[in-house]
Design a protein around this motif. Structure first.
Motif, mmCIF file in Angstrom:
data_model
loop_
_atom_site.group_PDB
_atom_site.id
_atom_site.type_symbol
_atom_site.label_atom_id
_atom_site.label_comp_id
_atom_site.label_asym_id
_atom_site.label_seq_id
_atom_site.Cartn_x
_atom_site.Cartn_y
_atom_site.Cartn_z
ATOM 1 N N GLY A 161 0.792 -1.220 0.000
ATOM 2 C CA GLY A 161 0.000 0.000 0.000
ATOM 3 C C GLY A 161 0.826 1.274 0.000
ATOM 4 O O GLY A 161 0.270 2.367 -0.164
ATOM 5 N N LEU A 162 2.149 1.169 0.180
ATOM 6 C CA LEU A 162 2.994 2.347 0.155
ATOM 7 C C LEU A 162 3.281 2.762 -1.288
ATOM 8 O O LEU A 162 3.376 1.922 -2.172
ATOM 9 C CB LEU A 162 4.309 2.097 0.882
ATOM 10 N N ALA A 163 3.428 4.068 -1.496
ATOM 11 C CA ALA A 163 3.764 4.605 -2.815
ATOM 12 C C ALA A 163 5.207 5.079 -2.814
ATOM 13 O O ALA A 163 5.765 5.417 -1.769
ATOM 14 C CB ALA A 163 2.827 5.764 -3.167
ATOM 15 N N ALA A 164 5.814 5.082 -3.980
ATOM 16 C CA ALA A 164 7.198 5.561 -4.102
ATOM 17 C C ALA A 164 7.252 7.044 -3.763
ATOM 18 O O ALA A 164 6.437 7.834 -4.243
ATOM 19 C CB ALA A 164 7.713 5.319 -5.516
ATOM 20 N N ASP A 165 8.207 7.425 -2.918
ATOM 21 C CA ASP A 165 8.320 8.812 -2.482
ATOM 22 C C ASP A 165 8.841 9.693 -3.612
ATOM 23 O O ASP A 165 9.653 9.261 -4.438
ATOM 24 C CB ASP A 165 9.256 8.901 -1.278
ATOM 25 N N GLU A 166 8.374 10.938 -3.644
ATOM 26 C CA GLU A 166 8.779 11.851 -4.707
ATOM 27 C C GLU A 166 10.277 12.156 -4.673
ATOM 28 O O GLU A 166 10.830 12.627 -5.669
ATOM 29 C CB GLU A 166 7.984 13.158 -4.612
ATOM 30 N N SER A 167 10.927 11.919 -3.541
ATOM 31 C CA SER A 167 12.366 12.160 -3.464
ATOM 32 C C SER A 167 13.137 11.270 -4.434
ATOM 33 O O SER A 167 14.273 11.585 -4.813
ATOM 34 C CB SER A 167 12.868 11.947 -2.040
ATOM 35 N N LEU A 168 12.540 10.151 -4.863
ATOM 36 C CA LEU A 168 13.206 9.270 -5.825
ATOM 37 C C LEU A 168 13.383 9.954 -7.178
ATOM 38 O O LEU A 168 14.246 9.561 -7.965
ATOM 39 C CB LEU A 168 12.402 7.977 -6.000
ATOM 40 N N LEU A 169 12.554 10.970 -7.453
ATOM 41 C CA LEU A 169 12.682 11.681 -8.725
ATOM 42 C C LEU A 169 14.036 12.375 -8.838
ATOM 43 O O LEU A 169 14.577 12.530 -9.933
ATOM 44 C CB LEU A 169 11.553 12.707 -8.870
ATOM 45 N N GLY A 170 14.582 12.796 -7.708
ATOM 46 C CA GLY A 170 15.864 13.470 -7.728
ATOM 47 C C GLY A 170 16.973 12.674 -7.078
ATOM 48 O O GLY A 170 18.034 13.235 -6.764
ATOM 49 N N ARG A 172 3.660 8.807 -13.510
ATOM 50 C CA ARG A 172 3.434 7.405 -13.884
ATOM 51 C C ARG A 172 4.659 6.560 -13.536
ATOM 52 O O ARG A 172 4.521 5.399 -13.134
ATOM 53 C CB ARG A 172 3.113 7.296 -15.377
ATOM 54 N N TRP A 173 5.861 7.128 -13.706
ATOM 55 C CA TRP A 173 7.095 6.405 -13.368
ATOM 56 C C TRP A 173 7.110 6.054 -11.887
ATOM 57 O O TRP A 173 7.411 4.916 -11.511
ATOM 58 C CB TRP A 173 8.295 7.254 -13.745
ATOM 59 N N LEU A 174 6.763 7.009 -11.048
ATOM 60 C CA LEU A 174 6.707 6.739 -9.612
ATOM 61 C C LEU A 174 5.649 5.693 -9.286
ATOM 62 O O LEU A 174 5.866 4.789 -8.482
ATOM 63 C CB LEU A 174 6.394 8.032 -8.847
ATOM 64 N N GLY A 175 4.476 5.825 -9.921
ATOM 65 C CA GLY A 175 3.377 4.919 -9.630
ATOM 66 C C GLY A 175 3.647 3.482 -10.017
ATOM 67 O O GLY A 175 3.000 2.562 -9.497
ATOM 68 N N ALA A 176 4.591 3.268 -10.937
ATOM 69 C CA ALA A 176 4.887 1.910 -11.403
ATOM 70 C C ALA A 176 5.903 1.192 -10.516
ATOM 71 O O ALA A 176 6.170 0.006 -10.717
ATOM 72 C CB ALA A 176 5.408 1.956 -12.840
ATOM 73 N N ILE A 177 6.482 1.892 -9.538
ATOM 74 C CA ILE A 177 7.503 1.284 -8.675
ATOM 75 C C ILE A 177 6.834 0.606 -7.488
ATOM 76 O O ILE A 177 6.191 1.266 -6.672
ATOM 77 C CB ILE A 177 8.505 2.342 -8.170
ATOM 78 N N ALA A 178 6.964 -0.705 -7.417
ATOM 79 C CA ALA A 178 6.394 -1.460 -6.300
ATOM 80 C C ALA A 178 7.459 -1.675 -5.224
ATOM 81 O O ALA A 178 8.648 -1.816 -5.542
ATOM 82 C CB ALA A 178 5.865 -2.812 -6.785
ATOM 83 N N PRO A 179 7.068 -1.709 -3.960
ATOM 84 C CA PRO A 179 8.052 -1.829 -2.869
ATOM 85 C C PRO A 179 8.502 -3.264 -2.593
ATOM 86 O O PRO A 179 8.190 -3.834 -1.552
ATOM 87 C CB PRO A 179 7.293 -1.239 -1.672
ATOM 88 N N ARG A 210 10.552 2.344 4.613
ATOM 89 C CA ARG A 210 9.509 3.348 4.797
ATOM 90 C C ARG A 210 10.138 4.737 4.929
ATOM 91 O O ARG A 210 11.075 4.942 5.697
ATOM 92 C CB ARG A 210 8.686 3.024 6.044
ATOM 93 N N HIS A 211 9.593 5.678 4.183
ATOM 94 C CA HIS A 211 10.068 7.066 4.246
ATOM 95 C C HIS A 211 9.101 7.941 5.026
ATOM 96 O O HIS A 211 9.516 8.862 5.724
ATOM 97 C CB HIS A 211 10.246 7.619 2.829
ATOM 98 N N SER A 212 7.811 7.668 4.882
ATOM 99 C CA SER A 212 6.778 8.380 5.630
ATOM 100 C C SER A 212 5.640 7.395 5.860
ATOM 101 O O SER A 212 5.758 6.200 5.582
ATOM 102 C CB SER A 212 6.289 9.613 4.857
ATOM 103 N N ASP A 213 4.541 7.897 6.367
ATOM 104 C CA ASP A 213 3.401 7.010 6.626
ATOM 105 C C ASP A 213 2.863 6.380 5.344
ATOM 106 O O ASP A 213 2.269 5.304 5.383
ATOM 107 C CB ASP A 213 2.272 7.790 7.318
ATOM 108 N N ARG A 214 3.073 7.049 4.214
ATOM 109 C CA ARG A 214 2.464 6.599 2.959
ATOM 110 C C ARG A 214 3.474 6.260 1.867
ATOM 111 O O ARG A 214 3.079 5.791 0.804
ATOM 112 C CB ARG A 214 1.502 7.673 2.421
ATOM 113 N N THR A 215 4.750 6.535 2.088
ATOM 114 C CA THR A 215 5.714 6.382 1.000
ATOM 115 C C THR A 215 6.939 5.575 1.423
ATOM 116 O O THR A 215 7.195 5.365 2.605
ATOM 117 C CB THR A 215 6.190 7.757 0.495
#
Length: 253
Positions: A13-22, A124-131, A158-163
């Motif tokens: 249920g966790l999503a890839a954190d936006e920090s991965l973009l950079g 979409r790139w972030l959304g395709a990354i599974a943990p 885990r980076h945050s409650d959701r990512t």
């Protein structure tokens, strides 16, 4: 923010954190590729330049009006012109930095519009990354001719409650001298690559199985809750009907 290492089930249920973009290349599994790069709007430089120019002109104009107002007060004995000049000068000098913020906000808006398709691709790139854990093989050559082969484990954390993000750990380091046959080194690297791919696929399948079980349990929980809510609604309706009959019983034939 400090990373927390959860159990495998906690990653669902966790999503890839936006920090991965950079993130730096070594912090991401190479198999994920890199997100699309953002471009700078051609108009950004002109907008920022106009903002800087207006900032300077506003400051200079404000100071000039303040000086004019003071001169009018001293020489002309004051009056409406001096008061207006001082008030306007103080206003311009005190708010001259506002043009910088206006220019920056305008430039950000231009960049956002120019990068709208790219921002969608990055999302979409972030959304395709599974943990799930990934294993990669990398090689590098040294000045002395030796070649180092490394096996790296990219563990989702885990980076945050959701990512989540990834933590890279070197599991294996092999240094092959320049005197070893190139074919032997290539064969060894390929063997390690195949094993890493198999291990990654095993992790993916395990995560997928857990995710499907979690989704099924969530659906069943939702169904049970909806069924309980429906039963409770029927009970309330029946109770209200009984109470209504008790207050105003129907006529007996």
């Amino acid at each position: 923010m400090a990373h927390q290492e959860p159990g495998e089930s906690d990653l669902i249920g966790l999503a890839a954190d936006e920090s991965l973009l950079g993130a730096a290349p070594e912090q991401l599994p190479p198999s994920l590729g890199r997100p699309a790069a953002l471009s700078v709007s051609p108009s950004r430089g002109r907008v920022v330049g106009v903002g800087v120019t207006l900032t300077g002109l506003t400051l200079v104009g404000g100071i000039a009006l303040i000086v004019l107002g003071l001169i009018e007060l001293v020489i002309g004995g004051g009056g409406a012109i001096a008061v207006v000049a001082l008030a306007l000068g103080l206003l311009l000098a005190g708010t001259h930095w506002g043009w910088v913020h206006v220019a920056e906000a305008t430039a950000v808006g231009l960049d956002r519009r120019a990068n709208a398709p790219t921002l969608d691709q990055r999302s979409r790139w972030l959304g395709a990354i599974a943990p799930f854990t990934r294993y990669e093989i990398t090689t590098r050559a040294a000045d002395d001719g030796s070649i180092t082969i490394e096996r790296i484990r990219y563990q989702p954390v885990r980076h945050s409650d959701r990512t989540f993000t990834f933590r890279a750990d070197k599991e294996l380091t092999e240094v092959h001298s320049g005197e070893e046959p190139g074919a032997a080194i290539s064969e060894r690297a390929e063997l390690l690559r195949r094993q890493a791919a198999l291990d990654t696929e095993r992790e993916r399948e395990r995560f997928q199985t857990q995710a499907e079980a979690y989704e099924l349990a969530a659906r069943e929980a939702t169904f049970d809750r909806e069924r309980q809510e429906a039963a409770a609604a029927e009970s309330r309706a029946l109770s209200e009907q009984i109470n209504a009959n008790l207050r105003d019983p129907p006529l007996l034939e």
